[in-house]
Design a protein around this motif. Structure first.
Motif, PDB file in Angstrom:
ATOM      1  N   ARG A  69     -84.188  29.826  34.417  1.00  0.00           N
ATOM      2  CA  ARG A  69     -82.757  30.131  34.224  1.00  0.00           C
ATOM      3  C   ARG A  69     -81.934  29.673  35.412  1.00  0.00           C
ATOM      4  O   ARG A  69     -80.778  29.295  35.264  1.00  0.00           O
ATOM      5  CB  ARG A  69     -82.560  31.628  33.973  1.00  0.00           C
ATOM      6  CG  ARG A  69     -82.941  32.063  32.562  1.00  0.00           C
ATOM      7  CD  ARG A  69     -82.332  33.414  32.214  1.00  0.00           C
ATOM      8  NE  ARG A  69     -82.840  34.478  33.074  1.00  0.00           N
ATOM      9  CZ  ARG A  69     -83.942  35.176  32.835  1.00  0.00           C
ATOM     10  NH1 ARG A  69     -84.662  34.929  31.747  1.00  0.00           N
ATOM     11  NH2 ARG A  69     -84.325  36.137  33.649  1.00  0.00           N
ATOM     12  N   ARG A  70     -82.535  29.721  36.615  1.00  0.00           N
ATOM     13  CA  ARG A  70     -81.800  29.245  37.800  1.00  0.00           C
ATOM     14  C   ARG A  70     -81.544  27.745  37.723  1.00  0.00           C
ATOM     15  O   ARG A  70     -80.600  27.244  38.331  1.00  0.00           O
ATOM     16  CB  ARG A  70     -82.580  29.593  39.067  1.00  0.00           C
ATOM     17  CG  ARG A  70     -82.423  31.029  39.530  1.00  0.00           C
ATOM     18  CD  ARG A  70     -82.915  31.203  40.949  1.00  0.00           C
ATOM     19  NE  ARG A  70     -84.361  31.070  41.038  1.00  0.00           N
ATOM     20  CZ  ARG A  70     -85.230  32.071  40.895  1.00  0.00           C
ATOM     21  NH1 ARG A  70     -84.777  33.284  40.621  1.00  0.00           N
ATOM     22  NH2 ARG A  70     -86.526  31.865  41.002  1.00  0.00           N
ATOM     23  N   LEU A  71     -82.401  27.043  36.985  1.00  0.00           N
ATOM     24  CA  LEU A  71     -82.262  25.587  36.859  1.00  0.00           C
ATOM     25  C   LEU A  71     -81.599  25.187  35.542  1.00  0.00           C
ATOM     26  O   LEU A  71     -81.588  24.008  35.188  1.00  0.00           O
ATOM     27  CB  LEU A  71     -83.642  24.928  36.956  1.00  0.00           C
ATOM     28  CG  LEU A  71     -84.420  25.177  38.254  1.00  0.00           C
ATOM     29  CD1 LEU A  71     -85.801  24.550  38.177  1.00  0.00           C
ATOM     30  CD2 LEU A  71     -83.656  24.646  39.452  1.00  0.00           C
ATOM     31  N   TYR A  72     -81.038  26.140  34.825  1.00  0.00           N
ATOM     32  CA  TYR A  72     -80.437  25.870  33.521  1.00  0.00           C
ATOM     33  C   TYR A  72     -78.931  25.658  33.680  1.00  0.00           C
ATOM     34  O   TYR A  72     -78.307  26.363  34.474  1.00  0.00           O
ATOM     35  CB  TYR A  72     -80.701  27.054  32.583  1.00  0.00           C
ATOM     36  CG  TYR A  72     -80.224  26.847  31.169  1.00  0.00           C
ATOM     37  CD1 TYR A  72     -80.986  26.152  30.240  1.00  0.00           C
ATOM     38  CD2 TYR A  72     -78.973  27.314  30.769  1.00  0.00           C
ATOM     39  CE1 TYR A  72     -80.537  25.951  28.944  1.00  0.00           C
ATOM     40  CE2 TYR A  72     -78.506  27.119  29.482  1.00  0.00           C
ATOM     41  CZ  TYR A  72     -79.303  26.444  28.567  1.00  0.00           C
ATOM     42  OH  TYR A  72     -78.857  26.234  27.293  1.00  0.00           O
ATOM     43  N   PRO A  73     -78.302  24.729  32.932  1.00  0.00           N
ATOM     44  CA  PRO A  73     -78.901  23.796  31.986  1.00  0.00           C
ATOM     45  C   PRO A  73     -79.645  22.662  32.698  1.00  0.00           C
ATOM     46  O   PRO A  73     -79.400  22.400  33.876  1.00  0.00           O
ATOM     47  CB  PRO A  73     -77.694  23.264  31.229  1.00  0.00           C
ATOM     48  CG  PRO A  73     -76.576  23.340  32.212  1.00  0.00           C
ATOM     49  CD  PRO A  73     -76.840  24.592  33.000  1.00  0.00           C
ATOM     50  N   PRO A  74     -80.560  21.999  31.999  1.00  0.00           N
ATOM     51  CA  PRO A  74     -81.352  20.936  32.647  1.00  0.00           C
ATOM     52  C   PRO A  74     -80.474  19.778  33.094  1.00  0.00           C
ATOM     53  O   PRO A  74     -79.445  19.483  32.488  1.00  0.00           O
ATOM     54  CB  PRO A  74     -82.326  20.495  31.542  1.00  0.00           C
ATOM     55  CG  PRO A  74     -81.651  20.887  30.259  1.00  0.00           C
ATOM     56  CD  PRO A  74     -80.903  22.152  30.575  1.00  0.00           C
ATOM     57  N   ILE A  75     -80.869  19.125  34.164  1.00  0.00           N
ATOM     58  CA  ILE A  75     -80.139  17.976  34.697  1.00  0.00           C
ATOM     59  C   ILE A  75     -80.233  16.806  33.727  1.00  0.00           C
ATOM     60  O   ILE A  75     -81.269  16.569  33.110  1.00  0.00           O
ATOM     61  CB  ILE A  75     -80.701  17.592  36.076  1.00  0.00           C
ATOM     62  CG1 ILE A  75     -80.332  18.655  37.121  1.00  0.00           C
ATOM     63  CG2 ILE A  75     -80.201  16.225  36.523  1.00  0.00           C
ATOM     64  CD1 ILE A  75     -80.947  18.414  38.473  1.00  0.00           C
ATOM     65  N   GLY A  92     -75.346  18.545  37.718  1.00  0.00           N
ATOM     66  CA  GLY A  92     -76.222  18.500  36.564  1.00  0.00           C
ATOM     67  C   GLY A  92     -75.816  17.467  35.533  1.00  0.00           C
ATOM     68  O   GLY A  92     -76.639  17.014  34.738  1.00  0.00           O
ATOM     69  N   CYS A  93     -74.542  17.086  35.555  1.00  0.00           N
ATOM     70  CA  CYS A  93     -74.036  16.057  34.627  1.00  0.00           C
ATOM     71  C   CYS A  93     -74.421  14.653  35.054  1.00  0.00           C
ATOM     72  O   CYS A  93     -74.299  13.716  34.256  1.00  0.00           O
ATOM     73  CB  CYS A  93     -72.503  16.135  34.540  1.00  0.00           C
ATOM     74  SG  CYS A  93     -71.859  17.616  33.732  1.00  0.00           S
ATOM     75  N   GLN A  94     -74.837  14.489  36.312  1.00  0.00           N
ATOM     76  CA  GLN A  94     -75.024  13.140  36.851  1.00  0.00           C
ATOM     77  C   GLN A  94     -76.319  13.023  37.637  1.00  0.00           C
ATOM     78  O   GLN A  94     -76.329  12.535  38.757  1.00  0.00           O
ATOM     79  CB  GLN A  94     -73.818  12.744  37.707  1.00  0.00           C
ATOM     80  CG  GLN A  94     -73.424  13.768  38.765  1.00  0.00           C
ATOM     81  CD  GLN A  94     -72.119  13.415  39.443  1.00  0.00           C
ATOM     82  OE1 GLN A  94     -71.237  12.792  38.854  1.00  0.00           O
ATOM     83  NE2 GLN A  94     -71.997  13.787  40.700  1.00  0.00           N
ATOM     84  N   ASP A  95     -77.387  13.489  37.019  1.00  0.00           N
ATOM     85  CA  ASP A  95     -78.729  13.300  37.564  1.00  0.00           C
ATOM     86  C   ASP A  95     -78.894  13.923  38.946  1.00  0.00           C
ATOM     87  O   ASP A  95     -79.683  13.443  39.764  1.00  0.00           O
ATOM     88  CB  ASP A  95     -79.051  11.800  37.607  1.00  0.00           C
ATOM     89  CG  ASP A  95     -80.545  11.529  37.607  1.00  0.00           C
ATOM     90  OD1 ASP A  95     -81.303  12.411  37.162  1.00  0.00           O
ATOM     91  OD2 ASP A  95     -80.960  10.429  38.030  1.00  0.00           O
ATOM     92  N   GLY A  96     -78.118  14.981  39.213  1.00  0.00           N
ATOM     93  CA  GLY A  96     -78.234  15.683  40.480  1.00  0.00           C
ATOM     94  C   GLY A  96     -77.514  15.034  41.640  1.00  0.00           C
ATOM     95  O   GLY A  96     -77.593  15.534  42.777  1.00  0.00           O
ATOM     96  N   GLN A  97     -76.810  13.942  41.413  1.00  0.00           N
ATOM     97  CA  GLN A  97     -76.143  13.219  42.499  1.00  0.00           C
ATOM     98  C   GLN A  97     -74.985  14.030  43.076  1.00  0.00           C
ATOM     99  O   GLN A  97     -74.227  14.679  42.344  1.00  0.00           O
ATOM    100  CB  GLN A  97     -75.622  11.880  41.992  1.00  0.00           C
ATOM    101  CG  GLN A  97     -76.711  10.915  41.567  1.00  0.00           C
ATOM    102  CD  GLN A  97     -77.616  10.515  42.724  1.00  0.00           C
ATOM    103  OE1 GLN A  97     -77.149  10.203  43.810  1.00  0.00           O
ATOM    104  NE2 GLN A  97     -78.914  10.530  42.493  1.00  0.00           N
TER     105      GLN A  97
END
Length: 595
Positions: free
Chosen positions: A60-66, A201-206
């Motif tokens: 849940r801490r990593l949600y939503p997925p990248i 999260g919208c941009q591959d973690g950048q």
């Protein structure tokens, strides 16, 4: 309780506006739409929430997925280009929701700016959720600002959207010291950290750059710019006599060069504190009396298109010859786009169409940023019964051959939409070229044209994307995989299975949500006598999709019919001049969702 209900309704309305009219770029052709996605939020969110509730605490801490956003290479004025981004709908929803939670605060922050013309307010009506004033207002604003000034400072932020440091979002909202001390993404006191994480999260973690295109980025960028202004301080703003900021473009007037220099130094320091920098090539301090507006809009404004057939024919030659000359003299301006839009305010006589059509094609070839306007004009006249020549097919294939090898997505998608609108079948070479463009937006149109027998020879999307799986729904081609996965006739190996096992996109499929409407039609331009022209083409029929893929229904009262005026969308290059005389059901059989 009443106040809570009103706040919730306002939040929900903002989410719907941002997802329906502020998610996909306005530069895309009509088939691309997020209206169904926005309209069904209340239906799919409970399913997404249920899935999240079943995750472990760590998950849940990593949600939503990248995920990675879809790219769209856009033509701009002066032959420059810009890469737009369309985030994955899962990530975009949660980012939009977090913004809507605090939109009242954001609008209050932005309202405190003494110079901004670009509000972050979410509008519930209009073409976009976050509107921009027309560029025509800037010329008037400049004239009013520098009339009594002695010095003018002009500058902008270097590669602003692509240079924004996402961690600077909580800096702007809470202050750098507080944000660095508390990096929690769950503490409501520093909610900016949550927005930062959702944006990454919208941009591959950048962490460098934000997607160009969504209105969510407009809101975030405006918050950062307002925080920069706060950092400059009231003492420096007291030196300002007039001026404005239009997004990251500054036009500021002062009583002396000394005041301008002092303000520039403060602005430079404030921008650097957010890990940004001013554009040195566009930073100037000049004498106010040496400033003047560009002359080319006035040069074009002096040109006229006559009402009479013979005079109009001569005027067309003079008009476009002058536009071509000015475009070559001012290569970094949107002269061609401006001129093409102006011609859409006049009705070109049928006898002069043999001149107008080739001039439009000539302009679009050299100035492709006006391609969408040219195609809208061609489709409107086709619906009005004007003859469409064979040169249109040559033009379409030439545009594909010129732009597809360089991944110029804007030119490719609009050319493909032209082929769909006018039922043009591309030859084998053009078919092979468009099938090789590794882009979701281009590929969706290729698959639609393939299903309508408007492509020749082999050339398949699967040649470059291969067999897809669930992970591809988090990748750059999420739209292609999803849209192919919900349609029977779009053959993409693995797409259907990928959608079926994904916990988010499976729900969207079950709610019959699509981001590509194969039944989409064009909207006719508001030409003089357009009602009579379309009614004549309709004849005795009650309704029909006319040539140019324009739907007309005789029972709709004239005053209720929807027409488009080129140049009236927000931030358009319409300079406010009107020199020319002025006076849902499924519509095709290609919408075969496999729901």
């Amino acid at each position: 309780m009443v106040a809570f209900d009103q706040a919730k309704r306002r939040r929900d309305e903002r989410i719907e506006a941002l997802l329906a009219r502020g998610y996909l770029p306005k530069e895309l052709p009509p088939p691309f739409t997020s209206a169904a996605f926005a309209r069904n939020v209340a239906n799919f969110i409970p399913h997404w929430a249920s899935y999240e509730a079943g995750l472990t605490a760590q998950q849940r801490r990593l949600y939503p997925p990248i995920s990675r956003y879809a790219r769209f290479d856009m033509a701009r004025k002066g032959h420059s280009r810009r890469m737009l981004g369309v985030p994955n709908p899962v990530n975009q929803y949660y980012l939009t929701s977090a913004i809507a939670d605090h939109q009242d605060e954001f609008e209050a922050i932005c309202a405190r700016s003494p110079i901004s013309l670009t509000s972050a307010q979410v509008s519930l009506t209009g073409n976009r959720a976050v509107t921009l004033p027309k560029l025509s207002l800037l010329s008037e604003k400049r004239i009013q600002s520098y009339a009594t000034a002695r010095a003018i400072l002009q500058t902008d932020v270097l590669s602003f959207y692509h240079a924004i440091y996402t961690h600077s979002i909580p800096w702007a909202l809470h202050g750098k010291r507080i944000a660095k001390r508390n990096r929690s993404t769950t503490d409501p006191a520093v909610y900016g950290n949550r927005i930062d994480a959702l944006l990454r999260g919208c941009q591959d973690g950048q962490t460098i750059g934000i997607p160009v295109g969504p209105d969510s980025s407009r809101i975030i960028s405006e918050l950062i710019l307002c925080a920069i202004e706060q950092q400059i301080g009231a003492d420096h703003f007291a030196r300002l006599t007039a001026g404005y900021r239009y997004m990251d473009d500054f036009f500021l007037c002062f009583a002396s060069h000394v005041d301008a220099e002092a303000f520039l130094a403060a602005l430079r320091e404030a921008v650097l504190s957010f890990d940004l920098q001013l554009n040195a090539s566009k930073t100037h301090i000049m004498d106010a009396l040496g400033f003047n507006e560009e002359s080319w809009p006035g040069d074009i404004a002096q040109l006229r298109l006559a009402r009479s057939t013979n005079d109009q024919r001569r005027d067309l030659i003079r008009f476009f010859s002058e536009v071509i000359r000015l475009s070559k003299s001012w290569p970094d301006e949107s002269i061609a786009s401006f001129a093409v839009r102006k011609t859409s305010r006049s009705l070109i006589h049928r006898a002069n169409w043999d001149l107008y059509e080739p001039f439009l094609l000539r302009i679009a070839r050299e100035n492709s940023n006006c391609l969408d306007s040219v195609i809208k004009i061609l489709c409107t006249y086709a619906a009005a019964g004007y003859p469409i020549s064979e040169r249109i097919k040559d033009f379409a294939e030439g545009m594909i051959e010129e732009h597809a090898p360089y991944n110029h997505h804007y030119e490719v998608v609009w050319t493909l939409w032209l082929c769909r609108s006018l039922s043009i079948r591309l030859g084998e070479r053009a078919t092979q070229l468009v099938a090789k463009v590794e882009n979701s937006f281009c590929a969706c149109l290729v698959l639609m044209l393939r299903s309508r027998a408007l492509l020749t020879g082999r050339g398949a999307i699967s040649d470059w994307i291969g067999t897809v799986n669930e992970e591809d729904l988090l990748g750059e081609h999420w739209m292609l995989v999803y849209e192919a996965g919900i349609r029977k006739s779009w053959k993409l190996p693995g797409a259907e299975a990928a959608v079926s096992v994904d916990p988010h996109f499976r729900v969207l499929r079950d709610q019959r949500i699509s981001f590509f409407d194969t039944a989409a039609t064009n909207v006719a331009l508001e030409l003089p006598t357009i009602n009579q022209l379309l009614e004549a083409s309709l004849g005795e029929r009650r309704s029909a999709v006319l040539p140019g893929t324009i739907y007309v229904e005789s029972r709709t009262p004239r005053r209720q019919r929807r027409y488009e005026k080129l140049g009236e969308d927000y931030g358009s290059d319409d300079f406010g001049w009107s020199g020319f005389p002025r006076e849902d059901g499924s519509l095709d059989d290609d919408n075969d969702f496999d729901f």
